[in-house]
Design a protein around this motif. Structure first.
Motif, PDB file in Angstrom:
ATOM      1  N   ASP A  89       0.853  -1.187   0.000  1.00  0.00           N
ATOM      2  CA  ASP A  89       0.000   0.000   0.000  1.00  0.00           C
ATOM      3  C   ASP A  89       0.892   1.241   0.000  1.00  0.00           C
ATOM      4  N   VAL A  90       1.011   1.866  -1.150  1.00  0.00           N
ATOM      5  CA  VAL A  90       1.862   3.055  -1.290  1.00  0.00           C
ATOM      6  C   VAL A  90       1.010   4.311  -1.457  1.00  0.00           C
ATOM      7  N   SER A  91      -0.227   4.247  -0.970  1.00  0.00           N
ATOM      8  CA  SER A  91      -1.121   5.393  -1.102  1.00  0.00           C
ATOM      9  C   SER A  91      -0.717   6.537  -0.185  1.00  0.00           C
ATOM     10  N   GLY A  92      -0.052   6.200   0.932  1.00  0.00           N
ATOM     11  CA  GLY A  92       0.298   7.221   1.904  1.00  0.00           C
ATOM     12  C   GLY A  92      -0.838   7.571   2.831  1.00  0.00           C
ATOM     13  N   ASP A  93      -1.971   6.867   2.731  1.00  0.00           N
ATOM     14  CA  ASP A  93      -3.112   7.144   3.601  1.00  0.00           C
ATOM     15  C   ASP A  93      -2.781   6.763   5.049  1.00  0.00           C
ATOM     16  N   PRO A  94      -3.387   7.435   6.032  1.00  0.00           N
ATOM     17  CA  PRO A  94      -3.125   7.108   7.434  1.00  0.00           C
ATOM     18  C   PRO A  94      -3.402   5.638   7.733  1.00  0.00           C
ATOM     19  N   GLY A  95      -2.488   5.020   8.480  1.00  0.00           N
ATOM     20  CA  GLY A  95      -2.653   3.629   8.865  1.00  0.00           C
ATOM     21  C   GLY A  95      -2.163   2.626   7.860  1.00  0.00           C
ATOM     22  N   THR A  96      -1.700   3.068   6.682  1.00  0.00           N
ATOM     23  CA  THR A  96      -1.220   2.140   5.662  1.00  0.00           C
ATOM     24  C   THR A  96       0.279   1.890   5.841  1.00  0.00           C
ATOM     25  N   LEU A  97       0.731   0.774   5.279  1.00  0.00           N
ATOM     26  CA  LEU A  97       2.132   0.389   5.421  1.00  0.00           C
ATOM     27  C   LEU A  97       2.603  -0.290   4.146  1.00  0.00           C
ATOM     28  N   ALA A  98       3.703   0.199   3.591  1.00  0.00           N
ATOM     29  CA  ALA A  98       4.306  -0.406   2.403  1.00  0.00           C
ATOM     30  C   ALA A  98       5.548  -1.202   2.814  1.00  0.00           C
ATOM     31  N   ARG A  99       6.174  -1.841   1.834  1.00  0.00           N
ATOM     32  CA  ARG A  99       7.404  -2.597   2.084  1.00  0.00           C
ATOM     33  C   ARG A  99       8.499  -2.122   1.140  1.00  0.00           C
ATOM     34  N   ILE A 100       9.695  -1.942   1.698  1.00  0.00           N
ATOM     35  CA  ILE A 100      10.872  -1.625   0.889  1.00  0.00           C
ATOM     36  C   ILE A 100      11.475  -2.945   0.428  1.00  0.00           C
ATOM     37  N   VAL A 101      11.471  -3.183  -0.883  1.00  0.00           N
ATOM     38  CA  VAL A 101      11.934  -4.466  -1.407  1.00  0.00           C
ATOM     39  C   VAL A 101      13.292  -4.361  -2.094  1.00  0.00           C
ATOM     40  N   GLU A 102      13.691  -3.161  -2.484  1.00  0.00           N
ATOM     41  CA  GLU A 102      14.994  -2.995  -3.139  1.00  0.00           C
ATOM     42  C   GLU A 102      15.595  -1.647  -2.764  1.00  0.00           C
ATOM     43  N   ILE A 103      16.929  -1.623  -2.691  1.00  0.00           N
ATOM     44  CA  ILE A 103      17.669  -0.385  -2.494  1.00  0.00           C
ATOM     45  C   ILE A 103      18.498  -0.155  -3.750  1.00  0.00           C
ATOM     46  N   GLU A 104      18.278   0.960  -4.397  1.00  0.00           N
ATOM     47  CA  GLU A 104      19.024   1.237  -5.619  1.00  0.00           C
ATOM     48  C   GLU A 104      20.492   1.539  -5.285  1.00  0.00           C
ATOM     49  N   PRO A 105      21.399   1.285  -6.221  1.00  0.00           N
ATOM     50  CA  PRO A 105      22.828   1.506  -5.957  1.00  0.00           C
ATOM     51  C   PRO A 105      23.100   2.920  -5.452  1.00  0.00           C
ATOM     52  N   ARG A 106      23.940   3.023  -4.436  1.00  0.00           N
ATOM     53  CA  ARG A 106      24.267   4.314  -3.834  1.00  0.00           C
ATOM     54  C   ARG A 106      25.443   4.955  -4.558  1.00  0.00           C
ATOM     55  N   THR A 107      25.390   6.264  -4.708  1.00  0.00           N
ATOM     56  CA  THR A 107      26.509   6.980  -5.313  1.00  0.00           C
ATOM     57  C   THR A 107      27.567   7.325  -4.273  1.00  0.00           C
ATOM     58  N   THR A 108      27.142   7.657  -3.064  1.00  0.00           N
ATOM     59  CA  THR A 108      28.057   7.939  -1.963  1.00  0.00           C
ATOM     60  C   THR A 108      27.427   7.428  -0.670  1.00  0.00           C
ATOM     61  N   VAL A 109      28.280   7.188   0.328  1.00  0.00           N
ATOM     62  CA  VAL A 109      27.809   6.806   1.661  1.00  0.00           C
ATOM     63  C   VAL A 109      28.686   7.499   2.693  1.00  0.00           C
ATOM     64  N   LEU A 110      28.081   8.286   3.557  1.00  0.00           N
ATOM     65  CA  LEU A 110      28.797   8.908   4.670  1.00  0.00           C
ATOM     66  C   LEU A 110      28.743   7.946   5.845  1.00  0.00           C
ATOM     67  N   ARG A 111      29.933   7.592   6.371  1.00  0.00           N
ATOM     68  CA  ARG A 111      30.028   6.616   7.459  1.00  0.00           C
ATOM     69  C   ARG A 111      30.750   7.215   8.657  1.00  0.00           C
ATOM     70  N   ARG A 112      30.544   6.581   9.796  1.00  0.00           N
ATOM     71  CA  ARG A 112      31.290   6.917  10.996  1.00  0.00           C
ATOM     72  C   ARG A 112      31.309   5.687  11.881  1.00  0.00           C
ATOM     73  N   THR A 113      32.197   5.679  12.862  1.00  0.00           N
ATOM     74  CA  THR A 113      32.207   4.646  13.890  1.00  0.00           C
ATOM     75  C   THR A 113      32.019   5.314  15.234  1.00  0.00           C
ATOM     76  N   ALA A 114      31.608   4.523  16.231  1.00  0.00           N
ATOM     77  CA  ALA A 114      31.377   5.103  17.550  1.00  0.00           C
ATOM     78  C   ALA A 114      32.679   5.624  18.146  1.00  0.00           C
ATOM     79  N   ASP A 115      33.770   4.896  17.919  1.00  0.00           N
ATOM     80  CA  ASP A 115      35.091   5.287  18.392  1.00  0.00           C
ATOM     81  C   ASP A 115      36.118   4.837  17.373  1.00  0.00           C
TER      82      ASP A 115
END
Length: 340
Positions: A89-115
Motif C-alpha cells: 500500500d503506497v497510497s500514503g493514507d493514514p494507517g497504511t504500510l508499504a514494504r521496501i523491497v529494493e535499495i538502488e545503488p548508492r553513489t556515496t555513503v557517509l560513514r562513521r564509527t562510535a570510536d
C-alpha cells in the motif's frame, strides 16, 4: 509366532505405509518488482521508514509513504537518502504500510564509527554530494579537531566539504579560516544579526547537502531559515558544559524551496574514523599524492616518517608547507584526543 507369519505381518504393514511427503522445491527466481514504486527515504524511526514518493499525476505532487524493510533484504540497512523501491500500500493514507523491497545503488555513503577502535562502521546518509560542517565561532566555541575528523570523513566518502561558520557577530572567523585555507575547503560565514538565507543558498542550491556539527551550533536555525515551516527544534547551550543540548534525534531529509535537498543530523559529540584507511586519504589531495610516488615502500606520510617525499618537496619549494602540515593534521585526527 512363526517366521512365515512374522514376514506376512511386516509385509502387510509396509504395503499400507503412508508415502513420504515431498516438499516443494525452492525456486531460485527472485521477484522482479516491475510494478514497484520508487521513493526516497527521508527519515527513519524504530524500523519505520518515511519515504517521499512523487505522484504520477501533476508535477510537484508528492506524498509520504510509511514503509518497513522487506525480509528478503536481510540485514542490509536502509538509511536516509536511499532511493528505494516500494510495494504494498503506497497510497500514503493514514494507517497504511508499504514494504521496501529494493535499495538502488548508492553513489556515496557517509560513514562513521562510535570510536576509533570500533570495528563496526555505521552508514549515516546515502547519495549526498556535500558535507556541510557547521561550527559556531562562539557559544559554544569551535573545536578544530572535530572539524578535522569531519573533513576526513568527507574526503573518504568523496563528498565536497563546506565549512559553515555561524555566530560571526560573537567572534571573528579570521583565525579559523586561515587554519583551513591550505586545504582549499570552501567556506561561508553567517551572523545572527543579519539575513541568513542568501549567504548559503548559492552553496546549497541543486545539491544534496548533509549538515553535521555539535548541538547548539545553529544547524536547526539554518534549516528553519532556509525552509519556512520546517519547525526543527532549536536547543540552547548549557552554561555548565558550554556544549549544546541535543534537540534533533533523527536525521531528516528535506527539499529546499530553491532546489536541492538538505539533511539535518543529530548533534554529534565525536566522529569515529576506524573505517578510514589512512593510505587512501592521500587520494583526496592529488598534488600531494603525485609527490608521494617518490616515497619509499610502506611510507605513511606522517610527520614522523624520516624519508617522506613530502618533506623533500616542501624543502625545494614544490609544495606549500602549510598544506602538507594541514594534511598531516588530518592524519593525526584519526587518533581520538580528549575533548574531541
Amino acid at each position: 509366532m512363526s517366521d512365515a507369519r512374522r514376514r506376512f505381518e511386516v509385509d502387510d504393514h509396509e504395503s499400507y505405509a503412508r508415502p513420504a511427503r515431498r516438499s516443494r522445491p525452492r525456486t531460485k527466481q527472485r521477484p522482479t518488482y516491475t510494478d514497484a514504486t520508487t521513493g526516497v527515504v527521508v527519515t527513519r524511526d524504530r524500523g519505520r521508514y518515511t519515504c517521499r514518493v512523487e505522484s504520477d499525476g501533476a508535477e510537484g505532487d508528492v506524498r509520504s509513504v510509511i514503509a518497513v524493510r522487506a525480509r528478503p533484504l536481510g540485514r542490509k540497512s536502509v538509511i536516509v537518502g536511499d532511493r528505494v523501491r516500494l510495494v504494498g500500500d503506497v497510497s500514503g493514507d493514514p494507517g497504511t504500510l508499504a514494504r521496501i523491497v529494493e535499495i538502488e545503488p548508492r553513489t556515496t555513503v557517509l560513514r562513521r564509527t562510535a570510536d576509533d577502535d570500533d570495528p563496526i562502521e555505521r552508514a549515516i546518509v546515502a547519495n549526498a554530494d556535500q558535507l556541510v560542517i557547521v561550527t559556531a565561532l562562539a557559544d559554544p566555541p569551535p573545536r578544530p579537531r572535530l572539524i578535522d575528523r569531519c573533513l576526513v570523513a568527507a574526503f573518504d566518502a568523496d563528498l565536497d566539504p563546506l565549512l559553515c561558520l555561524t555566530k560571526a557577530d560573537l567572534a571573528t572567523p579570521d583565525e579559523l579560516l586561515e587554519t583551513y585555507r591550505p586545504l582549499g575547503v570552501a567556506s561561508v560565514v553567517t551572523r545572527n544579526d543579519t539575513e541568513l538565507a542568501p549567504l548559503v543558498q548559492e552553496r546549497l542550491a541543486d545539491r544534496v547537502s548533509v549538515l553535521v556539527g555539535h548541538s547548539g551550533v545553529g544547524k536547526s536555525t539554518l534549516v528553519n531559515t532556509l525552509i519556512p515551516g520546517a519547525d526543527r527544534a532549536i536547543g540552547e547551550v548549557s552554561e555548565v558544559t558550554g556544549r549544546g543540548r541535543h534537540t534533533s534525534t533523527q536525521a531528516v531529509m528535506l527539499p529546499l524551496p530553491f532546489g536541492g535537498w538538505i539533511i539535518d543530523t543529530p548533534g554529534i559529540r565525536s566522529f569515529g574514523l576506524a573505517h578510514v584507511d589512512p593510505h587512501q586519504l592521500i587520494k583526496a589531495f592529488p598534488d600531494l599524492d603525485e609527490v608521494t610516488e617518490e616515497c619509499p615502500r610502506g611510507c605513511t606520510h606522517a610527520r614522523t616518517e624520516p624519508e617522506c617525499a613530502l618533506d623533500e618537496a616542501v624543502a625545494d619549494g614544490r609544495l606549500d608547507a602549510a598544506r602538507v602540515e594541514s594534511y598531516r593534521r588530518l592524519l593525526d585526527s584519526r587518533e581520538r584526543h580528549a575533548g574531541d
